[in-house]
Scaffold this motif. Structure first.
Motif, PDB file in Angstrom:
ATOM      1  N   THR A   1       0.804  -1.230   0.000  1.00 27.77           N
ATOM      2  CA  THR A   1       0.000   0.000   0.000  1.00 27.77           C
ATOM      3  C   THR A   1       0.832   1.273   0.000  1.00 27.77           C
ATOM      4  OG1 THR A   1      -0.078  -0.025   2.423  1.00 27.77           O
ATOM      5  CG2 THR A   1      -1.955  -1.020   1.264  1.00 27.77           C
ATOM      6  N   SER A   2       2.071   1.222   0.428  1.00 24.91           N
ATOM      7  CA  SER A   2       2.833   2.432   0.743  1.00 24.91           C
ATOM      8  C   SER A   2       2.919   3.387  -0.442  1.00 24.91           C
ATOM      9  CB  SER A   2       4.233   2.061   1.217  1.00 24.91           C
ATOM     10  OG  SER A   2       4.159   1.286   2.386  1.00 24.91           O
ATOM     11  N   THR A   3       2.633   4.654  -0.178  1.00 25.23           N
ATOM     12  CA  THR A   3       2.517   5.787  -1.106  1.00 25.23           C
ATOM     13  C   THR A   3       1.243   5.760  -1.929  1.00 25.23           C
ATOM     14  OG1 THR A   3       3.891   4.838  -2.874  1.00 25.23           O
ATOM     15  CG2 THR A   3       5.013   6.161  -1.203  1.00 25.23           C
ATOM     16  N   GLY A   4       0.269   4.940  -1.534  1.00 23.62           N
ATOM     17  CA  GLY A   4      -1.054   5.044  -2.144  1.00 23.62           C
ATOM     18  C   GLY A   4      -1.177   4.327  -3.473  1.00 23.62           C
ATOM     19  N   ASP A   5      -2.160   4.762  -4.275  1.00 27.50           N
ATOM     20  CA  ASP A   5      -2.548   4.021  -5.467  1.00 27.50           C
ATOM     21  C   ASP A   5      -1.421   3.808  -6.468  1.00 27.50           C
ATOM     22  OD1 ASP A   5      -5.232   3.506  -4.829  1.00 27.50           O
ATOM     23  OD2 ASP A   5      -5.878   5.466  -5.563  1.00 27.50           O
ATOM     24  N   GLY A   6      -0.510   4.749  -6.618  1.00 26.04           N
ATOM     25  CA  GLY A   6       0.509   4.617  -7.635  1.00 26.04           C
ATOM     26  C   GLY A   6      -0.048   4.895  -9.016  1.00 26.04           C
ATOM     27  N   ALA A   7       0.680   4.508 -10.049  1.00 28.12           N
ATOM     28  CA  ALA A   7       0.260   4.769 -11.427  1.00 28.12           C
ATOM     29  C   ALA A   7       0.910   3.764 -12.353  1.00 28.12           C
ATOM     30  CB  ALA A   7       0.635   6.187 -11.834  1.00 28.12           C
ATOM     31  N   ASP A   8       0.212   3.459 -13.421  1.00 26.32           N
ATOM     32  CA  ASP A   8       0.732   2.573 -14.445  1.00 26.32           C
ATOM     33  C   ASP A   8       1.478   3.392 -15.496  1.00 26.32           C
ATOM     34  OD1 ASP A   8       1.282   0.246 -15.752  1.00 26.32           O
ATOM     35  OD2 ASP A   8      -0.803  -0.292 -16.168  1.00 26.32           O
TER      36      ASP A   8
END
Length: 547
Positions: free
Chosen positions: A442-449
């Motif tokens: 989970t760390s740093t939230g959703d992230g991105a592709d």
């Protein structure tokens, strides 16, 4: 996706009749006053499998978030009965016994078993007075002289409770691995609203920043109440090592992140709580500020896992930490492992008869330059900050003729895959191993592709082969002829129940060091974004927000 019949956590109510029929002893209270509420709120776990046994774990906590860290338990010894069966309905019980859960250990229970059959699946559960725990599944490793046909192993790291839901743990559990490695940052030390993701944290930490034994016990309990994490613990044995946030960010041996005269006491408290909440053998019981964590787990002749500790014995980060161009990072006197652990690891390479030697460890191993110019700018907190130490380890496995060296890594909140070199300054130099890096839970939230190959650092680090900033874990299938690594991701963690899918797959062939990309799913076909996620956003490096 529901857990299969084999991995469902059977409730105490469902197992009550079976437990009575199997003769599970109902442990009598050591003093008056029965437990009035279910004490098994933190689930069950197993770990450190050997060919004839493993460790079973639980901790009694009817009020898991109690501020004193003691889980609402009475200040008395509580006998806890345990049993191990060959079947999930406990019709064929093979071992049973009683352990005493003591107040001084936060009523944690560690059962270290041996004398079981190698390469077998087992089921286990506990009883405290009238309360029956969920059931867990575990297994013994294969016999040392055998060559298993395959091992399904997953690894994960970096689960910041506040930053999202632990759905990735459940998705990993649903793949039914035989073994799970956790490579650090199992829990985070921050107080509520201290370490935030854009848009706000979906969940909150209880209690202040963890500094005392009560704080760390409470924090571990909060994480363990998560049912997705419980599912992952209950599906397979775990092999765990800590990184920094189990104590505090970027600590190095006895040096805290910021000056703190109480750091030795804080470290000792963190180690005590870590042991109490993990399925570790008695060899890892802390002694003050010291804890023996580096160790080996062997899976027959197929694989040896060398589990490292890159925090407890390291020199302080060079040049004040952070990303630097730093001459001191190459000082041969500096070490990330300490001399004793380095010697232990090199000796393990020389003695190894495994088809695959895997280093389970915490921080980025390959060189990772973030500067396109003539200067090499790297992280002082990773192996780049201890370049001579890395060189000794890499040359050690080449000199020993290790057949298939693979480094497994967490920490950086993104998936990476790398070829390993003896000379990173020469892109044409021989590849001598591979590194697989898992993203965060989970760390740093959703992230991105982002499209494979689009990360800017890959252009001037040609040995870096893959990067993706979505959350997830890595699933591996290890056979005598190849290691297949599936980089699984979730489209979001800011709300629960996200699906998981394989973003990319790499294969390492026996005796052929280096990575072969066999599957790559384009971002456009991959997912529907969570609200507020920018499909086109390029996340250059999640480390810039408190790794």
């Amino acid at each position: 996706m529901a857990l299969s019949r084999r991995t469902i956590l059977l409730s105490g109510a469902a197992l009550g009749a079976a437990g009575a029929a199997a003769g599970l002893p109902v442990a009598a209270a050591a003093s008056p006053g029965p437990l009035r509420h279910d004490p098994f709120t933190l689930g069950v776990a197993s770990g450190d499998p050997d060919h004839d046994g493993f460790v079973l774990w639980t901790r009694l906590a009817p009020e898991p978030l109690a501020e004193d860290g003691l889980g609402g338990m009475p200040s008395r010894v509580v006998p806890v009965a345990w049993e191990v069966a060959a079947d999930e309905r406990f019709r064929h019980v093979v071992r049973r016994g009683v352990r005493l859960a003591r107040p001084e250990s936060a009523h944690s229970v560690h059962v270290e078993l041996n004398g079981l059959l190698p390469g077998r699946e087992y089921f286990y559960r506990f009883r405290a007075e009238r309360w029956l725990s969920p059931a867990g599944r575990t297994r013994t490793a294969p016999a040392p002289w055998t060559m298993p046909s395959a091992l399904a192993m997953g690894f994960a790291s970096c689960s910041q409770y506040e930053h999202g839901y632990f759905t990735a743990y459940r998705r990993l559990a649903e793949t039914e691995p035989e073994l799970i490695l956790h490579l650090g940052d199992y829990q985070y030390e921050y107080a509520k609203d201290t370490y935030n993701v854009p848009g706000g944290n979906p969940r909150d930490h209880e209690g202040p920043e963890t500094r005392t034994l009560a704080n760390y016990r409470q924090r571990h309990a909060q994480y363990k109440t998560d049912t997705d994490l419980q599912a992952a613990h209950a599906v397979a044995p775990w092999v765990v090592v800590f990184d920094d946030h189990e104590v505090e960010n970027n600590w190095a041996d006895e040096v805290p992140e910021a000056p703190d005269p109480d750091f030795p006491a804080r470290r000792a408290a963190a180690f005590q709580a870590y042991y109490e909440n993990m399925p570790l053998r008695r060899t890892s019981i802390p002694r003050g500020i010291d804890m023996q964590l580096y160790r080996r787990v062997r899976w027959g002749r197929l694989a040896t896992f060398h589990m490292l500790d890159t925090r407890q014995y390291r020199d302080d980060q060079a040049c004040g930490d952070g990303y630097k161009s730093c001459a001191d990072a190459s000082d041969p006197a500096r070490s990330i492992t300490g001399a004793a652990q380095e010697a232990w690891l090199l000796d393990g390479f020389r003695r190894s008869e495994a088809r695959w030697d895997l280093l389970g460890q915490q921080v980025f191993f390959a060189q990772r330059d973030n500067n396109s110019g003539p200067l090499t700018v790297t992280s002082m907190d990773a192996w780049d900050g201890y370049a001579a130490s890395r060189d000794r380890i890499t040359r050690g496995w080449t000199a020993a003729g290790v057949r298939n060296p693979v480094v497994l890594t967490g920490d950086v909140h993104a998936h990476w895959a790398s070829d390993l070199k003896l000379d990173y300054a020469d892109p044409t130099s021989r590849t001598v191993g591979s590194e697989l890096v898992c993203s965060s839970i989970t760390s740093t939230g959703d992230g991105a592709d982002s499209p494979t190959g689009s990360h800017p650092w890959l252009a001037f680090n040609p040995h870096l082969r893959f990067q993706n900033s979505l959350r997830g874990y890595v699933r591996t299938t290890i056979t005598p002829t190849e290691l297949t690594a599936n980089f699984d991701v979730l489209p979001y963690v800011s709300r629960p129940d996200a699906p998981a899918y394989t973003r990319a797959t790499f294969v390492i062939e026996d005796r052929v060091p280096g990575l072969n990309l066999t599957y790559d799913r384009p971002p456009a076909a991959a997912r529907t974004a969570a609200p507020g996620v920018d499909q086109g956003r390029q996340t250059v490096e999640a480390e810039t927000v408190r790794p």
